[in-house]
Design a protein around this motif. Structure first.
Motif, PDB file in Angstrom:
ATOM      1  N   MET A 235      -9.777   4.870  -0.946  1.00 27.03           N
ATOM      2  CA  MET A 235      -8.612   5.499  -0.320  1.00 27.03           C
ATOM      3  C   MET A 235      -7.315   4.882  -0.815  1.00 27.03           C
ATOM      4  O   MET A 235      -6.242   5.106  -0.235  1.00 27.03           O
ATOM      5  N   GLY A 236      -7.397   4.097  -1.866  1.00 31.69           N
ATOM      6  CA  GLY A 236      -6.200   3.452  -2.390  1.00 31.69           C
ATOM      7  C   GLY A 236      -5.951   2.090  -1.777  1.00 31.69           C
ATOM      8  O   GLY A 236      -4.906   1.474  -2.007  1.00 31.69           O
TER       9      GLY A 236
ATOM     10  N   GLY B 285     -11.742   4.200  10.762  1.00 33.24           N
ATOM     11  CA  GLY B 285     -11.667   4.985   9.531  1.00 33.24           C
ATOM     12  C   GLY B 285     -10.404   4.834   8.712  1.00 33.24           C
ATOM     13  O   GLY B 285     -10.100   5.694   7.888  1.00 33.24           O
TER      14      GLY B 285
ATOM     15  N   LEU C  57       0.802  -1.229   0.000  1.00 32.98           N
ATOM     16  CA  LEU C  57       0.000   0.000   0.000  1.00 32.98           C
ATOM     17  C   LEU C  57       0.833   1.276   0.000  1.00 32.98           C
ATOM     18  O   LEU C  57       0.280   2.369   0.041  1.00 32.98           O
TER      19      LEU C  57
ATOM     20  N   PHE D  70      -3.696   8.793   9.732  1.00 38.41           N
ATOM     21  CA  PHE D  70      -4.145   7.404   9.684  1.00 38.41           C
ATOM     22  C   PHE D  70      -5.299   7.236   8.705  1.00 38.41           C
ATOM     23  O   PHE D  70      -5.481   6.189   8.104  1.00 38.41           O
ATOM     24  N   ARG D  71      -6.081   8.307   8.553  1.00 42.27           N
ATOM     25  CA  ARG D  71      -7.299   8.213   7.740  1.00 42.27           C
ATOM     26  C   ARG D  71      -7.167   8.878   6.379  1.00 42.27           C
ATOM     27  O   ARG D  71      -8.129   8.913   5.621  1.00 42.27           O
ATOM     28  N   SER D  72      -5.984   9.448   6.065  1.00 43.27           N
ATOM     29  CA  SER D  72      -5.928  10.216   4.818  1.00 43.27           C
ATOM     30  C   SER D  72      -5.769   9.328   3.592  1.00 43.27           C
ATOM     31  O   SER D  72      -6.193   9.694   2.504  1.00 43.27           O
ATOM     32  N   SER D  73      -5.145   8.180   3.740  1.00 44.55           N
ATOM     33  CA  SER D  73      -4.973   7.290   2.585  1.00 44.55           C
ATOM     34  C   SER D  73      -4.632   5.899   3.082  1.00 44.55           C
ATOM     35  O   SER D  73      -4.294   5.712   4.256  1.00 44.55           O
ATOM     36  N   ALA D  74      -4.686   4.911   2.169  1.00 40.87           N
ATOM     37  CA  ALA D  74      -4.284   3.561   2.550  1.00 40.87           C
ATOM     38  C   ALA D  74      -2.812   3.548   2.944  1.00 40.87           C
ATOM     39  O   ALA D  74      -2.405   2.815   3.858  1.00 40.87           O
TER      40      ALA D  74
ATOM     41  N   SER E 104      -0.103   3.961  -2.428  1.00 39.60           N
ATOM     42  CA  SER E 104      -1.507   4.390  -2.480  1.00 39.60           C
ATOM     43  C   SER E 104      -1.718   5.627  -1.630  1.00 39.60           C
ATOM     44  O   SER E 104      -2.370   5.573  -0.594  1.00 39.60           O
TER      45      SER E 104
ATOM     46  N   THR F 292       0.078   2.092  11.112  1.00 41.28           N
ATOM     47  CA  THR F 292      -0.123   0.787  11.744  1.00 41.28           C
ATOM     48  C   THR F 292       1.208   0.084  11.958  1.00 41.28           C
ATOM     49  O   THR F 292       1.504  -0.395  13.062  1.00 41.28           O
TER      50      THR F 292
ATOM     51  N   ASN G 262      -3.350   8.325  -2.324  1.00 37.61           N
ATOM     52  CA  ASN G 262      -4.687   8.923  -2.422  1.00 37.61           C
ATOM     53  C   ASN G 262      -4.631  10.438  -2.606  1.00 37.61           C
ATOM     54  O   ASN G 262      -5.418  11.191  -2.039  1.00 37.61           O
TER      55      ASN G 262
ATOM     56  N   SER H  32      -2.692   4.724   6.515  1.00 39.30           N
ATOM     57  CA  SER H  32      -3.132   3.663   7.426  1.00 39.30           C
ATOM     58  C   SER H  32      -2.027   2.649   7.632  1.00 39.30           C
ATOM     59  O   SER H  32      -1.737   2.246   8.765  1.00 39.30           O
ATOM     60  N   ALA H  33      -1.396   2.232   6.518  1.00 36.60           N
ATOM     61  CA  ALA H  33      -0.371   1.185   6.616  1.00 36.60           C
ATOM     62  C   ALA H  33       0.848   1.698   7.361  1.00 36.60           C
ATOM     63  O   ALA H  33       1.444   0.986   8.169  1.00 36.60           O
TER      64      ALA H  33
ATOM     65  N   GLY I 251      -7.991   2.877   5.739  1.00 35.19           N
ATOM     66  CA  GLY I 251      -8.389   2.546   4.371  1.00 35.19           C
ATOM     67  C   GLY I 251      -7.687   1.346   3.772  1.00 35.19           C
ATOM     68  O   GLY I 251      -7.438   1.318   2.567  1.00 35.19           O
ATOM     69  N   PHE I 252      -7.366   0.321   4.607  1.00 35.78           N
ATOM     70  CA  PHE I 252      -6.613  -0.823   4.084  1.00 35.78           C
ATOM     71  C   PHE I 252      -7.338  -1.520   2.948  1.00 35.78           C
ATOM     72  O   PHE I 252      -6.735  -1.900   1.950  1.00 35.78           O
TER      73      PHE I 252
END
Lengths: 206, 618
Positions: free
Chosen positions: B233-234, B225, A51, A132-136, A54, A143, A56, A139-140, B227-228
């Protein structure tokens, strides 16, 4: 109590962490646990690699990451691993005070690392709009790096608890394995960071 | 203190004893009760599914409720029935088979059980709190990330908690088997059940963390929230499939290997022969465990990973047929020329061979990636995995329960009722699932709640439902058997089967310290060696001495309760942030217990050898 005698021998054995059956079980069980942790982080790394592109429409890895702070963090954590080795060296020599001293230095270095990480995260969130919420990708990233940070925090709490609990009574064959596996955990955290430094930051910038 | 055990105790003290116990035999019994309960729940869900499908366009349940039923049937049977029942057998038997007084981590063993139980209860709370998860037991994203309500949230947290328990249990057995074997019990003298428990535990250790991560990502997507799996969200939903099956495929070997171990011990005992090809059996077990990690993408042939990936995974999958074939032939050769005694345990084992072989054969068919495009998501797949999981794992559990019941409870299950259960269940099983192969080949997709009439599916489905009722009857008779045996069954000796392995060298049920003196193991089938040389039991490896035992603790129960409470906080904070207080309370309980456990020394206690003599009446 017949335990008192067996747990507090006159001379510490060469490998106090493996001198009792309980110690040997802890030692081996913890290695197995670290094997499971390896799979856990491997899954997180795999997810991150899938990811990382990604974004976004948000900032990309090479726009975000700078190596200066990360270099300092790496040095802090690598040094803390070294100081924990010193602590275990003194444990094997049955020198409790020096062990506590080096563990204390380890904790301070670990805290400094966590401070840097928090500073890094707040910079991204407040100034780069990378959350954390702006793009995959976001998030990755949070995390993977956050799981590592959580491990650092847990390791610190663990080591401090051990130091405080045993401050008055010193080393024996009951708590030596506990110190030993805590140091194993700390090394593992360090190894994971080396991979994060390489895969996330170096590969992100280059 | 230990000589008061025989006295009658009140209900409250017995309950407290079980809540705090760290004795692997009692934990095994609790796994058996909890796993048995969830087996009945999952079975009830299966009956509802079959009743809905008994005739075309039936309206027994609604479409939405059907989705919940099929999801919960799969999830319950795998995680809450099969796994704990396997753990029941492992807890009851493995320490005895290696001549150990205890497991390596009695406290963690208890923690593993309570985590599993609270996870299972949490998952099933969803039925009463707005609806169960409905995205299939595989919970594929984005179906699972967009499923409305809280059903999938319960799935995520319930499995996370029970999965943590399973992981802890796996580590416990690994260390127990490595560190706690009696003198002379080398690896290549371990009974096959212990070997399979060992390999299964290794698979648990390396497979479950992938599920842990998958569930975390799903939890973050649904509750926080991220986006995995959200393409907007990609994100990439295929990541879930990979993580799920990297766990999910080893999981089926986690389940089947201990069943293989049960059959190996049962065949050998009731053929009065040493297991044929012991070394090859061990090798095959390890090889299956290893290959089990290399084949996960055969669940994803139709995703579009490309011909190269599909081919590699197809070949790797077919390769597993080789060690499995080795096992099937070795069992047959163990029977060959043996002094065979057919009882209930043996019937289940004999019934397993053809049933599982059919399941293995359809497995190789499904492994052919090109053909799988036809089979995928049809009843052919449903038939296949029920043949291996029911025909393998469930048969294994029944066989193991009949075989070790006297060791666990001191009484033999009624043979007549046992045979009745076997025949009704065995016939019902083939009636239910054999015809599903053809339903699938004719194009009936899995997980559909209705089908239209006159498409060639009517008769097959009616037959399948009839078979399911036979299986239900068999299960009910087994329950009756358990009750009647506990009430009326006669006490048996420690060695009712003329057994070969160490667990039969001690009384039934075993004393809480298992072995008065650690036995000296002189070869494979150690008890048989001693018997064939004219001795009555094992030769001790040590003089009679004090026995070290672990202390009981309520902490595992409280820790699991903490996670249970925190889970409700996580689930409901999406609608109202004040629920976050439950997260803090629950996690506080957990961390507080961990703190107490860390700072409070726990040295266990000793049973003095004089008390041992008193107990034995010497």
């Amino acid at each position: 109590m017949s335990d008192e005698h067996t747990l507090n021998p006159e001379i510490m054995p060469e490998e106090p962490e493996k001198a009792t059956l309980e110690g040997r079980n802890k030692f081996l069980g913890f290695w197995f646990f670290l094997g499971g942790e390896t799979v856990l982080f491997a899954s997180l790394f795999g997810t991150y690699l899938a990811l990382k592109g990604s974004n976004n429409g948000g900032p990309t890895a090479d726009e975000l990451f700078g190596l200066e702070l990360v270099f300092i963090m790496t040095m802090l954590l690598l040094t803390s691993s070294l100081t924990s080795v010193y602590a275990i060296y003194h444990m094997k020599n049955n020198d409790f005070k020096k062990m506590q001293l080096w563990l204390g230095i380890t904790v301070i270095l670990g805290l400094a690392f966590l401070g840097c990480e928090l500073y890094e995260f707040t910079e991204y969130i407040l100034h780069e709009d990378f959350t954390f919420r702006s793009s995959a990708f976001g998030s990755a990233f949070y995390t993977l790096v956050g799981f590592h940070g959580g491990h650092v925090l847990f390791g610190l709490l663990w080591i401090v608890t051990l130091m405080a609990r045993n401050a008055k009574r010193g080393l024996n064959l009951y708590n030596a394995p506990k110190f030993y596996v805590a140091s194993l955990y700390w090394h593992f955290i360090d190894v994971v960071w080396v991979f994060i430094f390489t895969v996330v930051y170096l590969m992100g910038v280059i | 203190m230990s000589s008061t055990i025989a006295q009658k105790r009140g209900f409250a003290s017995t309950l407290w004893d079980y809540l705090t116990t760290v004795d692997h035999k009692k934990i095994g019994i609790m796994y058996l009760i909890a796993g048995g309960f969830f087996f009945l729940v999952g079975g009830l869900e299966a009956m509802a599914i079959r009743w809905q499908l008994v005739r075309p366009e039936n309206d027994f349940v609604s479409a939405g409720f059907y989705n919940e039923l099929l999801t919960m049937h799969g999830t319950t049977m795998i995680f809450l029935a099969a796994m704990p029942l396997i753990f029941a057998l492992m807890n009851a038997v493995v320490p005895l088979q290696i001549g150990a007084r205890d497991v390596a981590f009695p406290f963690l063993n208890s923690l593993g059980f309570w985590l599993f139980l609270f996870g299972g209860v949490l998952l099933n709370c969803s039925w009463f709190l707005g609806g169960a998860p409905d995205a299939g037991w595989t919970a594929y994203a984005p179906l699972s990330t967009t499923s409305p309500g809280h059903g999938v949230d319960f799935y995520v947290l319930g499995l996370q908690i029970s999965g943590a328990g399973t992981l802890i249990g796996g580590i416990n057995f690994l260390v127990t088997i490595v560190n706690m074997r009696a003198p002379g019990m080398t690896y290549m003298r371990m009974p096959l059940f212990t070997w399979t428990a060992f390999v299964t535990s290794a698979l648990i250790l390396f497979a479950f963390p992938a599920l842990t991560v998958g569930l975390f990502l799903l939890m973050f997507d649904r509750m926080f929230g991220s986006g995995f799996f959200d393409a907007g969200m990609g994100g990439n939903s295929v990541i879930w499939e990979h993580l799920f099956w990297i766990f999910g495929h080893p999981e089926v070997y986690i389940l089947i290997l201990p069943a293989f171990g049960v059959f190996s011990d049962v065949f050998s005992t009731f053929s009065k022969k040493r297991l044929f090809g012991y070394t090859a059996m061990v090798f095959a077990t390890v090889l299956i465990g290893f290959l089990g990690f290399m084949v996960w993408a055969h669940h994803m042939f139709t995703v579009g990973l490309g011909p190269a990936a599909n081919s590699i995974f197809a070949v790797a999958t077919m390769a597993i047929a080789v060690p499995t074939g080795i096992k099937i032939f070795n069992w047959l050769f163990t029977l060959w020329g043996g002094n065979i005694k057919i009882n209930s345990a043996m019937l289940w084992a004999l019934g397993f061979i053809p049933s599982f072989t059919i399941g293995g054969m359809t497995g190789v068919m499904l492994a052919a990636a090109a053909a799988d495009y036809q089979f995928h998501d049809t009843y052919f797949v449903v038939a296949h995995f029920h043949y291996v999981i029911v025909g393998g794992v469930v048969f294994g559990i029944f066989s193991g329960l009949h075989y070790w019941w006297p060791k666990m409870f001191g009484k033999i299950l009624n043979e007549g009722l046992g045979k009745f259960t076997f025949w009704t269940f065995f016939i019902g099983f083939h009636l239910t699932f054999f015809i599903q192969h053809f339903l699938g080949l004719m194009g009936m997709p899995r997980r559909y709640w209705i089908y239209l009439e006159n498409q060639g599916l009517d008769t097959g489905n009616a037959v399948s439902t009839a078979g399911a009722f036979l299986m239900a009857i068999g299960t009910i008779v087994f329950l009756y058997n358990v009750i009647i045996t506990s009430v009326k069954g006669e006490k048996v000796s420690g060695d009712p089967w003329d057994g070969r392995t160490l667990e039969w060298s001690i009384p039934s049920p075993p004393p809480h310290y298992n072995f008065r003196q650690t036995p000296l193991v002189r070869g494979l089938d150690p008890l048989w060696i001693e018997k064939s040389e004219g001795r009555k039991g094992m030769t001790p490896a040590e003089p009679l001495g004090d026995i070290h035992m672990p202390n009981s603790s309520i902490l595992p129960f409280v820790m699991s309760l903490g996670l249970f409470i925190a889970s409700f906080g996580f689930i409901y904070q999406t609608s109202d942030k004040s629920w976050l207080s439950l997260v803090f309370i629950g996690m506080g309980i957990l961390l507080g217990c961990m703190f107490i456990r860390s700072v409070k020394d726990d040295h266990g206690y000793h049973i003095h050898k004089e008390d041992l003599d008193k107990e034995a009446g010497l």
